[in-house]
Every structure is written in C-alpha cells, then in structure tokens.
Write an enzyme that holds these catalytic residues in place. Structure first.
Site, PDB file in Angstrom:
ATOM      1  CG  ASP A 166      -1.769   1.154   1.366  1.00  0.00           C
ATOM      2  OD1 ASP A 166      -2.883   1.069   0.839  1.00  0.00           O
ATOM      3  OD2 ASP A 166      -1.346   2.171   1.956  1.00  0.00           O
TER       4      ASP A 166
ATOM      5  CE1 TYR B 117     -11.028   7.644 -10.192  1.00  0.00           C
ATOM      6  CE2 TYR B 117     -12.324   8.674 -11.942  1.00  0.00           C
ATOM      7  CZ  TYR B 117     -11.115   8.205 -11.462  1.00  0.00           C
ATOM      8  OH  TYR B 117      -9.996   8.301 -12.245  1.00  0.00           O
TER       9      TYR B 117
END
Ligand code: UDP
Length: 338
Positions: free
Chosen positions: A51, A139
């Site tokens: 990540d 988004y």
C-alpha cells in the site's frame, strides 16, 4: 533521476514507468497488485508490493528519490457510489499520507494522474482548466480532493514541493504492440486489463473476440451529431509522454504556478460511441452487433478536453490521434491475450 511510480503495475502507470525507464531513469514501482498485474511492471523497474501509504517511508527514505508519479488509485465510477469509504481512503487518505512522506523526505516533484471526472457535467466544450469543478460521482470527488490537497501542500512548501496534476479523459490503446504488426504478442506490450471491464473500446473488442454477444449503446438521443455520447479518447502513449514532460517541467521550475499546475490532456477531438464501434468493425473485420440501451446514470453527453495549456506549458502534443490507430493498438493487445 530516481523516480517512483505508484500504480506502476496498472494500465497507465506501467506505460509511464516504461517511458521513464526508456528516458534513462531508475524506476521504483509501488503497487499493491489489487488491480494491477505483476507481469505489467516493465523490465528494469524495481517492484515494491504494498500500500502506498504503508511503504512510502521505506521507498522515499533513502534520500535519493527525485520525484513521484502517482497513478495508484481506485478508479471505478460505479463502485465508488456503492463503496465511498474505499475511495475516500484509497484515493484521499492514502495520497495525503504520500504528501506527508514527500515533505518528510524532501522529495521535490510530484506528478499526479487526475481525471476529467473532477469537472462533472461541463457547461461548455472543450473543457478548460478554469471550468467549474462539480464532480457527479464519488470517484471524481476524491480525485478533486486530492488535487486540492496537492495544491495546498505545494503552496505551503515554499517551493520545496512542486506538482503537476494531469486531468485526462478516456485513456485507450496499448503500448508496444506496433500497431499489431507483431501481433501484439510482444511480452513488452502494455495495455488495458481490468478484471471488471466497463470501458467502451475493450468491451467492443470483447464482442469481436466472441467473449460477449453484443455491445449496448447507452443512449442514442443525446444532443450530439449522431445521438450517441462523444468522448475524448487519448492514446496511452501520448498520456505517458505527458507525464514525462510534466517531470521535465518540474525539474525546470513550476511554470509560474505557485507550485501546482493543473493540465487537461485530450486527443484534440471527440468521437461518438457509434464512431468507436465503426472503427472497431473496420479494424477487426467483425460485424460487432450493437443495440441501443437506456442512458447510463451519470454520463454527460459530451466530454472533450482543451489541451491548450498542456501544449503551452508542457510542450505536449498528442501524436496518436487517429481513432483507427488507437483501436488497432487496443485490438492487437486484446487479441494477443485472448
Ligand atoms: N458506453 C456504451 N456502452 C458500453 C460502455 C460505454 O455506450 O457498454 C459509452 C458510455 O456511455 C460513454 C462512452 O461509451 O458515453 C465511454 O464510456 P467509458 O465507460 O468507456 O468511459 P467514461 O466516458 O465513462 O469515462
């Protein structure tokens, strides 16, 4: 230079990494491989699986990183409505952590893969960077939030962090297929490989490959010349070139922007859904059955970018603007992997 490409196992990031390697840079790819592919990481790049927020200190801490190209993101519009936390954490929280790490380790340059979804339903066409930003989906909202955060961090850094946000529309085509001349089978070819495919060109090509029966045209009653939606399809090679040019600009200064330049990238012209389907028919030789379906929620009728600023500030000019050429590259890539 030593450059980090987040999301470098994905479609856009892998092609950017390839371009930066070809320009003689050392490249470290950071990708959690949640949607990317290990074998898309270009040869010559070092892959750190993880990540972005979690590995940022490890990757940036050596003191030798000259810049970051940040492509890692959650990017499915439909999913973003159902799972806002995944998008606010994955895009915004993660990028703020990256910005903190950039400042902690004195990394001076950031190029961010933003999106035209930051604008929402446009008032005019082509869309310029000073158009209102009113995203119509989660988004787009998260990407806009990141653009704003980058601007704030750059301004507060007193010139220590300079950044460019590239806002682009419909990325298409593939890198390294040589227009299909090599069958698109080259192991170096990089293209669109989404597990959940929602994009028009790969979906139409799936019909040509016999993987789906027909393509649905989401509305033919839009106020456009043929009634179908018009979009700005930009070749992934042109996009990668813009990322390289953005890093070049940041190495010289910030273009007089106070540390953060926002640039739209587009093909220069729009193509309708019907024009795309026709191009796919020409390129593949397949009849590609199509049927008109209801409009898709959240779709604007026309999305076309003005690239005037990118041309002026970055010296960027798209060169793969022919729709048949874009489709031929996507087709070579898709066929080689079918
Ligand atoms: N589209 C379509 N049928 C499909 C997928 C997409 O008609 O199966 C249309 C969609 O309404 C839009 C255009 O194709 O006008 C491009 O859609 P895509 O999802 O590729 O990209 P977007 O413009 O949403 O980012």
């Amino acid at each position: 230079m030593t450059l980090v490409v987040t999301g470098g196992a994905g479609y856009v990031g892998s092609v950017c990494a390839r371009y930066l390697l070809d320009a003689g840079n050392d490249v470290v790819v950071v990708d959690d491989l949640s949607t990317g592919h290990r074998d898309a990481v270009p040869e010559g790049a070092r892959l750190v699986v993880g990540d972005v927020a979690e590995v940022a200190d490890e990757v940036l801490g050596g003191g030798d990183v000259d810049g970051v190209v940040h492509c890692a993101a959650r990017s499915l519009v439909g999913e973003s409505a159902e799972k806002p936390a995944k998008y606010w954490h994955g895009n915004v929280v993660t990028t703020v952590a990256l910005l903190d790490a950039l400042r902690r380790h004195d990394v001076p340059r950031l190029v961010f893969s933003s999106t035209a979804a930051t604008y929402g339903e446009p008032e005019g066409s082509p869309i310029t960077e000073d158009a209102p930003t009113r995203p119509t989906n989660t988004y787009g909202a998260t990407k806009l939030a990141v653009d704003l955060a980058i601007g704030n961090y750059a301004a507060a850094s007193g010139g220590a962090l300079r950044a460019v946000s590239l806002r682009y529309f419909n990325v298409a085509g593939a890198h390294g297929t040589d227009g299909g001349a090599d069958g698109g089978g080259s192991t170096a070819a990089l293209g669109e490989r989404h597990t959940v495919e929602t994009h028009l060109i790969p979906l139409v090509l799936q019909v040509a490959l016999g993987q789906r029966d027909e393509i649905a045209i989401y509305g033919d009653d839009w106020p456009t010349p043929d009634g179908t939606c018009v979009r700005d399809y930009i070749h992934v090679d042109d996009l990668a070139e813009a990322h390289v040019l953005a890093l070049d600009l940041l190495a010289r200064g910030d273009g007089g922007t106070g540390g953060h330049l926002v640039c739209n990238l587009g093909n220069g012209q729009g193509f309708s859904v019907l024009e795309v389907i026709e191009a796919c028919r020409r390129v593949t030789g397949h009849a590609i059955p199509a049927r008109v379906a209801p409009r898709r929620a959240g779709d604007p009728g026309v999305l076309v970018a003005s690239s005037a600023r990118a041309r002026a500030e970055l010296g960027w000019k798209p060169t793969h603007t022919d729709l048949d050429g874009i489709v031929a590259d996507a087709w070579a890539f898709a066929r080689a992997r079918a």
